[in-house]
Motif scaffolding. Structure first.
Motif, PDB file in Angstrom:
ATOM      1  N   THR A 156       0.845  -1.191   0.000  1.00 51.25           N
ATOM      2  CA  THR A 156       0.000   0.000   0.000  1.00 51.25           C
ATOM      3  C   THR A 156       0.883   1.245   0.000  1.00 51.25           C
ATOM      4  OG1 THR A 156      -1.795  -1.141   1.156  1.00 51.25           O
ATOM      5  CG2 THR A 156      -1.798   1.263   1.244  1.00 51.25           C
ATOM      6  N   PHE A 157       0.556   2.197  -0.846  1.00 50.43           N
ATOM      7  CA  PHE A 157       1.341   3.421  -0.960  1.00 50.43           C
ATOM      8  C   PHE A 157       0.412   4.581  -1.257  1.00 50.43           C
ATOM      9  CE2 PHE A 157       0.890   1.643  -5.124  1.00 50.43           C
ATOM     10  CZ  PHE A 157       0.781   2.711  -5.990  1.00 50.43           C
ATOM     11  N   CYS A 158       0.964   5.772  -1.262  1.00 49.21           N
ATOM     12  CA  CYS A 158       0.155   6.965  -1.511  1.00 49.21           C
ATOM     13  C   CYS A 158       0.411   7.506  -2.911  1.00 49.21           C
ATOM     14  CB  CYS A 158       0.465   8.049  -0.482  1.00 49.21           C
ATOM     15  SG  CYS A 158      -0.419   9.605  -0.771  1.00 49.21           S
ATOM     16  N   GLU A 159      -0.665   7.755  -3.637  1.00 45.08           N
ATOM     17  CA  GLU A 159      -0.589   8.496  -4.892  1.00 45.08           C
ATOM     18  C   GLU A 159      -0.823   9.971  -4.578  1.00 45.08           C
ATOM     19  OE1 GLU A 159      -2.520   7.142  -8.501  1.00 45.08           O
ATOM     20  OE2 GLU A 159      -3.123   5.291  -7.471  1.00 45.08           O
ATOM     21  N   VAL A 160       0.208  10.776  -4.692  1.00 47.33           N
ATOM     22  CA  VAL A 160       0.092  12.208  -4.395  1.00 47.33           C
ATOM     23  C   VAL A 160      -0.429  12.935  -5.624  1.00 47.33           C
ATOM     24  CG1 VAL A 160       1.399  14.300  -3.883  1.00 47.33           C
ATOM     25  CG2 VAL A 160       1.906  12.178  -2.649  1.00 47.33           C
ATOM     26  N   ASN A 161      -1.548  13.620  -5.464  1.00 46.75           N
ATOM     27  CA  ASN A 161      -2.118  14.359  -6.596  1.00 46.75           C
ATOM     28  C   ASN A 161      -2.268  15.850  -6.323  1.00 46.75           C
ATOM     29  OD1 ASN A 161      -4.252  14.389  -4.834  1.00 46.75           O
ATOM     30  ND2 ASN A 161      -5.606  13.118  -6.096  1.00 46.75           N
ATOM     31  N   MET A 162      -1.793  16.304  -5.143  1.00 41.29           N
ATOM     32  CA  MET A 162      -1.835  17.734  -4.841  1.00 41.29           C
ATOM     33  C   MET A 162      -0.713  18.060  -3.867  1.00 41.29           C
ATOM     34  SD  MET A 162      -4.895  20.026  -3.109  1.00 41.29           S
ATOM     35  CE  MET A 162      -6.074  19.489  -4.344  1.00 41.29           C
ATOM     36  N   VAL A 163       0.001  19.149  -4.117  1.00 37.93           N
ATOM     37  CA  VAL A 163       1.091  19.582  -3.253  1.00 37.93           C
ATOM     38  C   VAL A 163       0.888  21.049  -2.909  1.00 37.93           C
ATOM     39  CG1 VAL A 163       3.578  19.888  -3.012  1.00 37.93           C
ATOM     40  CG2 VAL A 163       2.686  17.928  -4.297  1.00 37.93           C
ATOM     41  N   MET A 164       0.908  21.351  -1.620  1.00 37.25           N
ATOM     42  CA  MET A 164       0.791  22.732  -1.160  1.00 37.25           C
ATOM     43  C   MET A 164       2.086  23.133  -0.478  1.00 37.25           C
ATOM     44  SD  MET A 164      -3.158  22.748   0.225  1.00 37.25           S
ATOM     45  CE  MET A 164      -3.061  21.132   0.976  1.00 37.25           C
ATOM     46  N   GLY A 165       2.636  24.269  -0.870  1.00 35.16           N
ATOM     47  CA  GLY A 165       3.917  24.705  -0.348  1.00 35.16           C
ATOM     48  C   GLY A 165       5.028  24.426  -1.341  1.00 35.16           C
ATOM     49  N   ALA A 166       6.267  24.484  -0.873  1.00 37.97           N
ATOM     50  CA  ALA A 166       7.435  24.255  -1.735  1.00 37.97           C
ATOM     51  C   ALA A 166       8.327  23.220  -1.078  1.00 37.97           C
ATOM     52  CB  ALA A 166       8.193  25.556  -1.961  1.00 37.97           C
ATOM     53  N   PRO A 167       7.987  21.931  -1.221  1.00 36.76           N
ATOM     54  CA  PRO A 167       8.780  20.878  -0.576  1.00 36.76           C
ATOM     55  C   PRO A 167      10.205  20.833  -1.089  1.00 36.76           C
ATOM     56  CG  PRO A 167       7.253  19.940  -2.168  1.00 36.76           C
ATOM     57  CD  PRO A 167       6.902  21.388  -2.050  1.00 36.76           C
ATOM     58  N   LEU A 168      11.107  20.435  -0.199  1.00 42.42           N
ATOM     59  CA  LEU A 168      12.531  20.429  -0.524  1.00 42.42           C
ATOM     60  C   LEU A 168      12.953  19.096  -1.130  1.00 42.42           C
ATOM     61  CD1 LEU A 168      14.020  22.241   2.569  1.00 42.42           C
ATOM     62  CD2 LEU A 168      13.741  23.127   0.259  1.00 42.42           C
TER      63      LEU A 168
END
Length: 429
Positions: A156-168
């Motif tokens: 089981t894993f996460c499908e990321v479909n939205m990012v808020m901010g500026a990850p490093l």
């Protein structure tokens, strides 16, 4: 009496004696000034803006470069390939999804497409988490995951479909493969490291290896993640020193005796706790103690940036000193006027993480051979041999994944044992 089940059990465990080597590739990116990403990075790295060591002038560094190391995994059937960070301070696996929602950052990466995988199983649960100055939003899915020659079933894993901010993380990185000691997400689904061990794919031991230049490590070189054992040819004859993991936090968290500069206690004087963290920049400690270190480092530098003149910083763990020279804990950069300056890779922070006052990141792991042992709940530390950089350069010169048995003698015994069991299995049939 032998049964088919017993034979299959022994055969399965004979396979886990392999050491799996996964290459790591460096990320080396110059970061543009006056962006949110740059400001976050400046804040994270505590560069010249807050801790200048040349003439004590606070001047921003203009050629800031962010280093990370990623490796390749694949998800699904047929496999979809991704570049991921192997992070010991994260427990989950996540990658960017094809089904992004107004996500400009997602579009710049390789995305997972569940429609293209025959082994995909829908989960659909919503999830959100914070990762290096970015809020990652998505949903859970289940599929097969391959790393090297190991294939995890039903991960089981996460499908990321939205990012808020500026990850490093770099634009060349598509996700994160968590390698924390325990479950940090509390999602009621096994983390990838737990599945690797539970499914008999590897022993619960792994190490990171970065190429060395002379007597010190270099962030800008490639590396290797090794599952299943220890490479004794790279370390001194002295046995590794082990420290038990402090259970309950989920991190690779241990007790540390003290921190010294040129043999004199300067931090963690009465003992403290430290988290061992891969893909985490530098070394982090309490504001006051690191401040004293800055004074000692600055006094040695005077007006020139000469790493060889810096004092030795020692981290004492279970009675054993592990030394870092100036070249191990300082990066050399240039300011807007092209003047050379030293950026310390020892940073201040004024809070604790799960009771840990120190974080020993890549600056430590790249110099000290570090052994993560999940089955025995411990972290081991050893010194590299003086000539180990030659062996490391040879190992890391290969551009493909190498599968190597633990040693020739054990390989021979395992092969004979497996052949005998196969014969027994046929006789039972």
């Amino acid at each position: 009496m032998f049964t088919k089940t017993a034979v299959l059990f022994f055969l399965a465990h004979a396979v886990t004696s392999e050491i799996i080597r996964t290459p790591l590739t460096r990320v080396e990116e110059a970061v543009k000034p006056y962006t949110e990403y740059f400001e976050n990075l400046q804040r994270l790295f505590h560069t010249f803006r807050s801790s200048a060591l040349v003439k004590n002038e606070a001047r921003p560094i203009s050629n800031l470069v962010f280093f990370q190391h990623y490796g390749k995994i694949s998800i699904g059937t047929p496999p979809q390939e991704f570049n991921v960070l192997f992070d010991t301070m994260a427990s989950d696996l996540w990658v960017f999804s094809k089904d992004s929602i107004d996500c400009a950052l997602c579009a710049g990466h390789r995305n997972y497409n569940s429609m293209d995988s025959e082994s995909y199983v829908s989960n659909g649960d919503f999830t959100s988490f914070w990762y290096l100055y970015g809020n990652m939003v998505g949903y859970l899915s289940t599929d097969s995951v391959q790393i090297g020659d190991m294939e995890i079933e039903g991960q089981t894993f996460c499908e990321v479909n939205m990012v808020m901010g500026a990850p490093l993380f770099s634009k060349t990185v598509d996700g994160v493969f968590g390698l924390s000691f325990g479950d940090l997400s509390k999602r009621n689904s096994p983390a990838p490291l737990k599945n690797l061990v539970d499914q008999g794919l590897t022993h619960g031991v792994f190490t990171f290896l970065l190429r060395r230049k002379g007597s010190s490590m270099d962030y800008s070189q490639n590396g290797e993640l090794i599952f299943g054992g220890i490479d004794h040819k790279l370390i001194t004859e002295r046995e590794p020193t082990y420290s038990p993991v402090i259970k309950g936090s989920g991190y690779w968290q241990i007790k540390m005796d003290r921190v010294e500069i040129n043999g004199k206690p300067l931090g963690c004087t009465y003992g403290c706790q430290a988290i061992i963290a891969s893909n985490f920049p530098g070394i982090w400690g309490p504001t006051g103690e690191v401040g004293y270190m800055y004074k000692a480092i600055g006094a040695a530098l005077h007006e020139a940036c000469e790493p060889d003149r810096l004092p030795t910083i020692s981290f004492v763990i279970n009675g054993r000193r592990f030394n870092l020279t100036g070249r191990d804990y300082v990066l050399v950069g240039r300011d807007n006027e092209s003047r050379k300056g030293c950026v310390p890779q020892i940073h201040q922070y004024n809070f604790t993480i799960s009771g840990a006052e120190w974080i020993l990141g890549d600056a430590f792991i790249s110099k000290v051979y570090t052994i993560f042992d999940v089955e025995r709940a411990r972290v081991g530390f050893a010194d590299f041999r003086d000539d180990s950089h030659k062996a490391i350069d040879f190992k890391l010169s290969k551009k493909f994944i190498v599968t190597k048995k633990a040693n020739s003698a054990s390989t021979s015994n395992i092969n004979v044992f497996a052949a005998t069991l196969c014969l027994l299995f046929n006789l039972i049939s």
